[in-house]
Design an enzyme around this catalytic site. Structure first.
Site, mmCIF file in Angstrom:
data_model
loop_
_atom_site.group_PDB
_atom_site.id
_atom_site.type_symbol
_atom_site.label_atom_id
_atom_site.label_comp_id
_atom_site.label_asym_id
_atom_site.label_seq_id
_atom_site.Cartn_x
_atom_site.Cartn_y
_atom_site.Cartn_z
ATOM 1 N N ASP A 75 0.622 -1.081 -0.385
ATOM 2 C CA ASP A 75 -0.037 -0.064 -0.179
ATOM 3 C C ASP A 75 1.226 1.133 0.175
ATOM 4 O O ASP A 75 2.058 0.935 -0.102
ATOM 5 C CB ASP A 75 -0.878 0.408 1.475
ATOM 6 N N ASP A 77 1.156 5.079 1.645
ATOM 7 C CA ASP A 77 0.825 6.058 2.680
ATOM 8 C C ASP A 77 1.544 7.841 2.480
ATOM 9 O O ASP A 77 2.066 7.701 1.678
ATOM 10 C CB ASP A 77 1.587 5.887 4.093
ATOM 11 N N ASP A 154 11.369 5.917 12.181
ATOM 12 C CA ASP A 154 12.358 5.376 13.114
ATOM 13 C C ASP A 154 13.588 5.249 12.591
ATOM 14 O O ASP A 154 14.527 5.598 13.088
ATOM 15 C CB ASP A 154 11.658 3.700 13.175
#
EC number: 2.7.7.19
Length: 493
Positions: A75, A77, A154
């Site tokens: 997918d 984002d 991260d």
């Protein structure tokens, strides 16, 4: 000494001190293969609409990373400077979710596209790191700039923005070079990053294995230093991560990486405590341990389009403890002995009650598979109808293969050759009719009709399974070829 160490640690004055490229380095079409036509058309529509209303918007995270690695993203984002409430005014087909950080899900037929607002850096990032300070992020609803948003993610490989207007990649943290050199590196100070969100340590190992990356020395050293921070992570989030790992077909390799980076000293520590004590090379030789062998077999069965539930994987991890508990039982109280031994572990892991009960039944029924007398056909049929039979059988079968136990393998053969139907398995992992991690198929209820023996150990290939072998085609699916889940995309951090 601790005071002096803190005194001379570098103080971060601004976000620019964390970023490799504070102004943002752009890589244009001639430097990378990503084009707008590779992006989900609905994600592109969302970005165009945000631009129309005067907002910035980019594709971010795992979608960009996977395309640069030559993988097919699951997918895409979107990240923007529009706030959730501003996004909701623009799109009717959306909902705001999240407690720790508000994000927007824009709903399309058959899919959801996640849109988040640029986040700011926690205030503690601008001070000197304090050894005993609790940096765990519990609330994170402060919005920020693209630079701050990149700095607080991260790993560098997850902090790249793709601008559809000119097919360029915007890099603030050196993620583009890390992808080129196949390196996994934390953004900023890894000690602070892992204390902000301990689950990142587990994700680091998972990404490294699934994406074929090498964890850089500083990140690896910090993981081993901060491993006990994982005890602060929410049990529900950890269980979610474990279940994602079980869907990768590479559970054994991920657990080997966890062993090499000392994570198993905290995660599932009861299952590995004895092995770690007696084996100084536990990490490097993990696949030779009992649990390692069982996980290798489970991964192989998944690759052969078998279906394994998460409960089967948990049972494989704790099989040795269950067996040890059963050998110590007194007065024939088998279930009570199992509960006494495993309940503290279930409490620590936050295992749901229904899963605890199912695992106890799985362990308690293992001895039942040794009874294969034909004159007990009615009892055997009754046993097969139990809702836990499928899980219990596969745990028995995998243990028999791992132990190379001929007698147990013959028993497994007896039970499997007569199997005609499987129960509906909504949470199964494998090659049936749904989706597995990374976009492959899984779940569903396959046709188990005709089977043929495929080598030793009672393993069988299903000849009538949908999506399986037909007219000479190969029945073995391709290995993991796309991003593992939306957790690759930093949506949880």
């Amino acid at each position: 000494m601790k005071f002096l160490s803190n005194l001379f640690k570098k103080k971060i004055g601004s976000v620019d001190d964390i970023l490799i490229y504070p102004e943002g380095r752009r890589f244009y079409r001639d430097a990378h293969p990503i084009r707008k036509t590779m992006i989900d058309e609905d994600a592109v529509k969302i970005i165009h609409r945000l631009h129309k209303f005067g907002y910035k918007a980019y594709i971010v995270g795992g979608g960009v990373r996977d395309l640069l690695l030559g993988r097919k993203p699951k997918d895409f984002d979107v990240v923007t400077n529009a706030t959730p409430n501003q996004i909701k005014k623009i799109f009717n087909n959306c909902r705001i979710i999240g407690r720790r950080f508000k994000i927007v899900h824009i709903l399309f037929k058959g899919k959801v596209i996640e849109v988040s607002t640029f986040r700011s850096l926690p205030e503690h990032r601008f001070g000197k790191p304090v050894e005993d300070q609790d940096y765990l992020i519990k609330r994170d609803n402060k919005f920020g700039t693209p630079q701050e948003d990149a700095a607080r993610r991260d790993f560098t490989i997850n902090a790249l923005y793709y601008d559809i207007r000119n097919d360029s990649i915007v890099d603030y943290v050196g993620g583009y070079e890390d992808i080129q050199s196949r390196q996994l590196r934390v953004i900023g100070n890894p000690d602070i990053s892992f204390r902000e969100d301990p689950v990142r340590m587990l994700r680091a190992v998972k990404f490294a294995v699934l994406l074929g990356l090498k964890i850089d020395k500083g990140t690896s050293k910090s993981i081993k230093k901060n491993v006990h921070e994982l005890e602060k992570a929410s049990s529900s989030r950890m269980l979610e991560e474990y279940n994602k790992i079980f869907r990768t077909w590479r559970t054994s390799l991920i657990f080997q990486g966890m062993a090499q980076n000392s994570l198993l000293e905290v995660l599932f520590k009861e299952a590995f405590e004895k092995e770690r004590r007696k084996n100084p090379d536990f990490g490097d030789k993990f696949l030779e341990t009992g649990v390692g062998k069982r996980l290798v077999i489970a991964d192989k069965l998944l690759s052969e389009r078998e279906e394994l539930t998460p409960q089967i994987f948990y049972a494989l991890l704790f099989s040795d403890l269950a067996e040890e508990s059963l050998t110590k039982k007194s007065g024939g109280h088998l279930v009570a002995s199992l509960k006494q031994s495993l309940e503290p572990i279930f409490q620590r892991l936050g295992t749901p009650k229904k899963d605890k009960e199912r695992l106890i039944k799985v362990f308690a029924s293992q001895e039942r598979f040794t009874h294969i007398e034909d004159d007990k056909a009615s009892q055997n049929n009754f046993f097969r109808k139990k809702d836990f039979f499928y899980d219990a059988f596969y745990v028995y079968k995998i243990n028999a293969i791992a132990d190379n136990n001929d007698k147990a393998l013959q028993s497994a053969f007896f039970w499997e050759i007569s199997l005609r139907k499987r129960p509906v398995l909504p949470n199964s992992i494998g090659g049936g009719g749904g989706r597995r991690e990374g976009g492959q198929q899984q779940g569903g209820r396959p046709n188990r009709g005709r089977k043929e023996k495929e080598g030793g150990g009672g393993r069988f290939k299903d000849r009538n399974r949908k999506g399986g072998r037909q007219n000479g085609e190969s029945a073995k699916p391709q290995p993991e070829s796309s991003s593992e889940d939306s957790d690759f995309n930093e949506s949880e951090d």
